[in-house]
Design a protein around this motif. Sequence first.
Motif, short mmCIF file in Angstrom:
data_model
loop_
_atom_site.label_atom_id
_atom_site.label_comp_id
_atom_site.label_asym_id
_atom_site.label_seq_id
_atom_site.Cartn_x
_atom_site.Cartn_y
_atom_site.Cartn_z
N ASP A 82 0.83 -1.21 0.00
CA ASP A 82 0.00 0.00 0.00
C ASP A 82 0.87 1.26 0.00
O ASP A 82 0.58 2.22 -0.72
N GLY A 118 -1.15 4.29 -1.46
CA GLY A 118 -2.49 4.07 -0.94
C GLY A 118 -3.43 3.40 -1.92
O GLY A 118 -4.63 3.25 -1.64
N GLU A 141 -3.41 0.14 -3.08
CA GLU A 141 -3.04 -1.27 -3.07
C GLU A 141 -3.86 -2.09 -4.06
O GLU A 141 -3.39 -3.11 -4.58
#
Length: 105
Positions: free
Chosen positions: A31, A36, A38
């Motif tokens: 991630d 952010g 993922e």
Amino acid sequence: MSNLQKIDFQPTDTWYEDADKYWDGVASSVDGMLGGLEEVHGPDVRDSLTFIQKLRSDPSLKVDLAYACDCGAGIGRVTKYFLTTQFDKVDLVEQNSKFLDTAAT
């Protein structure tokens, strides 16, 4: 093109130091490596495999599968899930030692 899509890159004398400071604050996780996002990990790996399979199936191209180099390797996400499945040996190049420590595990 909107301002959100246009990136005006201006190199500076501290470009590498600035990048090092940024990445030092990023989590050593999938991630973190993907900012952010993922959820793009799976499609990224799948499409990379599809791409190399197309290259390998083209008789006019010779794709050497002995070595690959993952430049800007981060935690080794691309190496682990893509490159090591296709190449005999993979070297990782990464300036952030905490990411390389994670890649080694």
